[in-house]
Design a protein around this motif. Structure first.
Motif, PDB file in Angstrom:
ATOM      1  N   VAL A  49      -8.666 -12.083   6.372  1.00  0.00           N
ATOM      2  CA  VAL A  49      -7.418 -11.539   6.215  1.00  0.00           C
ATOM      3  C   VAL A  49      -7.424 -10.253   6.520  1.00  0.00           C
ATOM      4  CG1 VAL A  49      -5.547 -11.381   4.621  1.00  0.00           C
ATOM      5  CG2 VAL A  49      -6.887 -13.368   4.389  1.00  0.00           C
ATOM      6  N   ASP A  50      -6.308  -9.935   7.299  1.00  0.00           N
ATOM      7  CA  ASP A  50      -6.122  -8.404   7.640  1.00  0.00           C
ATOM      8  C   ASP A  50      -5.189  -7.656   6.747  1.00  0.00           C
ATOM      9  OD1 ASP A  50      -5.769  -5.788   8.999  1.00  0.00           O
ATOM     10  OD2 ASP A  50      -4.316  -6.361  10.082  1.00  0.00           O
ATOM     11  N   ALA A  51      -5.589  -7.157   5.574  1.00  0.00           N
ATOM     12  CA  ALA A  51      -4.606  -6.569   4.610  1.00  0.00           C
ATOM     13  C   ALA A  51      -4.820  -5.109   4.626  1.00  0.00           C
ATOM     14  CB  ALA A  51      -5.233  -6.888   3.406  1.00  0.00           C
ATOM     15  N   PRO A  52      -4.101  -4.214   5.564  1.00  0.00           N
ATOM     16  CA  PRO A  52      -4.319  -2.851   5.686  1.00  0.00           C
ATOM     17  C   PRO A  52      -4.250  -2.219   4.193  1.00  0.00           C
ATOM     18  CG  PRO A  52      -2.522  -3.874   7.015  1.00  0.00           C
ATOM     19  CD  PRO A  52      -2.980  -4.855   6.399  1.00  0.00           C
ATOM     20  N   VAL A  53      -4.881  -1.141   3.924  1.00  0.00           N
ATOM     21  CA  VAL A  53      -4.855  -0.344   2.912  1.00  0.00           C
ATOM     22  C   VAL A  53      -3.831   0.903   3.117  1.00  0.00           C
ATOM     23  CG1 VAL A  53      -6.241   0.972   1.092  1.00  0.00           C
ATOM     24  CG2 VAL A  53      -7.304  -0.875   2.309  1.00  0.00           C
ATOM     25  N   VAL A  54      -2.997   1.044   2.279  1.00  0.00           N
ATOM     26  CA  VAL A  54      -2.110   2.406   2.388  1.00  0.00           C
ATOM     27  C   VAL A  54      -2.354   3.131   1.357  1.00  0.00           C
ATOM     28  CG1 VAL A  54       0.283   2.670   2.307  1.00  0.00           C
ATOM     29  CG2 VAL A  54      -0.360   0.540   3.259  1.00  0.00           C
ATOM     30  N   ASP A  55      -2.703   4.474   1.785  1.00  0.00           N
ATOM     31  CA  ASP A  55      -2.978   5.509   0.826  1.00  0.00           C
ATOM     32  C   ASP A  55      -1.526   6.091   0.570  1.00  0.00           C
ATOM     33  OD1 ASP A  55      -3.748   7.917  -0.270  1.00  0.00           O
ATOM     34  OD2 ASP A  55      -5.038   8.662   1.272  1.00  0.00           O
ATOM     35  N   LEU A  56      -1.189   6.076  -0.626  1.00  0.00           N
ATOM     36  CA  LEU A  56       0.012   6.643  -1.007  1.00  0.00           C
ATOM     37  C   LEU A  56      -0.155   8.247  -1.399  1.00  0.00           C
ATOM     38  CD1 LEU A  56       1.023   4.068  -3.557  1.00  0.00           C
ATOM     39  CD2 LEU A  56       2.035   4.341  -1.250  1.00  0.00           C
ATOM     40  N   GLY A  57      -1.194   8.741  -1.175  1.00  0.00           N
ATOM     41  CA  GLY A  57      -1.416  10.222  -1.412  1.00  0.00           C
ATOM     42  C   GLY A  57      -1.715  10.588  -2.909  1.00  0.00           C
ATOM     43  N   THR A  58      -1.174  11.533  -3.311  1.00  0.00           N
ATOM     44  CA  THR A  58      -1.207  11.893  -4.966  1.00  0.00           C
ATOM     45  C   THR A  58       0.029  12.051  -5.411  1.00  0.00           C
ATOM     46  OG1 THR A  58      -1.153  14.033  -4.209  1.00  0.00           O
ATOM     47  CG2 THR A  58      -3.315  13.036  -4.393  1.00  0.00           C
ATOM     48  N   PRO A  59       1.057  10.974  -5.348  1.00  0.00           N
ATOM     49  CA  PRO A  59       2.420  11.094  -6.237  1.00  0.00           C
ATOM     50  C   PRO A  59       2.128  11.039  -7.544  1.00  0.00           C
ATOM     51  CG  PRO A  59       1.637   8.802  -5.705  1.00  0.00           C
ATOM     52  CD  PRO A  59       0.510   9.364  -5.058  1.00  0.00           C
TER      53      PRO A  59
END
Length: 186
Positions: A150-160
């Motif tokens: 499964v290609d499940a991209p990881v999204v870095d939301l930063g430092t909210p």
């Protein structure tokens, strides 16, 4: 479409070790650990009496505090500021080295990513420095899904940040990111 944000997907290998090692906010760690033990005990009978895992005075109050009728503010006020103030040596050892019913329950709980093969697009999101859900959870889930092809991209939301919390900030930023992503899938 599914997009988990800053969750505990690997209790045994990520969440519990982080809680026990002090890599998460101490107050949040105490609350999450109490919730974990009380709810898992209700389902899997991990201890006979609260005094086996919770120190006084919490051994007399924690189960009723976490009965689903108390507000978040009441839970915060009724729990200690650290795991050391909450757990007995037996409680800490149980979490550090799960065996028996707890080990079996964790295998089921942790299967959310290891046994699941999604049929829709999935993205995993995290916030750097999340004080409540360590990023290792996302890494474990990503690796498990990848092992299933499964290609499940990881999204870095930063430092909210939301009200001084990166965890709450990840919820805010993650929700907005989900809406934007869903709009691209029309």
């Amino acid at each position: 479409m599914h997009r988990p944000v800053s969750g505990a997907y690997a209790f045994r290998d990520a969440a519990l070790p982080a809680l026990l090692a002090g890599r998460t906010d101490p107050k949040a760690s105490a609350i999450y650990t109490a919730l974990f033990l009380v709810s898992f005990n209700r389902l899997h009978h991990l201890y006979d009496t609260p005094a086996q895992v919770f120190r006084a005075p919490y051994d007399r109050t924690i189960e009723s505090l976490l009965d689903g009728t108390h507000t978040g503010q009441e839970v915060v006020a009724g729990t200690p500021d650290s795991l050391d103030a909450l757990l007995t040596a037996r409680g800490r050892a149980m979490l550090a080295h799960p065996t028996g019913r707890l080990a079996a329950a964790l295998r089921t709980t942790d299967s959310v990513c290891t046994d699941w093969v999604p049929r829709v697009a999935v993205r995993l999101s995290y916030a750097k420095g999340d004080e409540q859900a360590v990023n290792t959870n996302t890494a474990h889930c990503h690796a498990a899904l990848r092992a299933h092809g499964v290609d499940a991209p990881v999204v870095d939301l930063g430092t909210p940040d939301y009200r001084g919390s990166r965890h709450l900030g990840s919820q805010q930023a993650g929700t907005a990111a989900v809406v934007r992503w869903f709009r691209t899938l029309r």
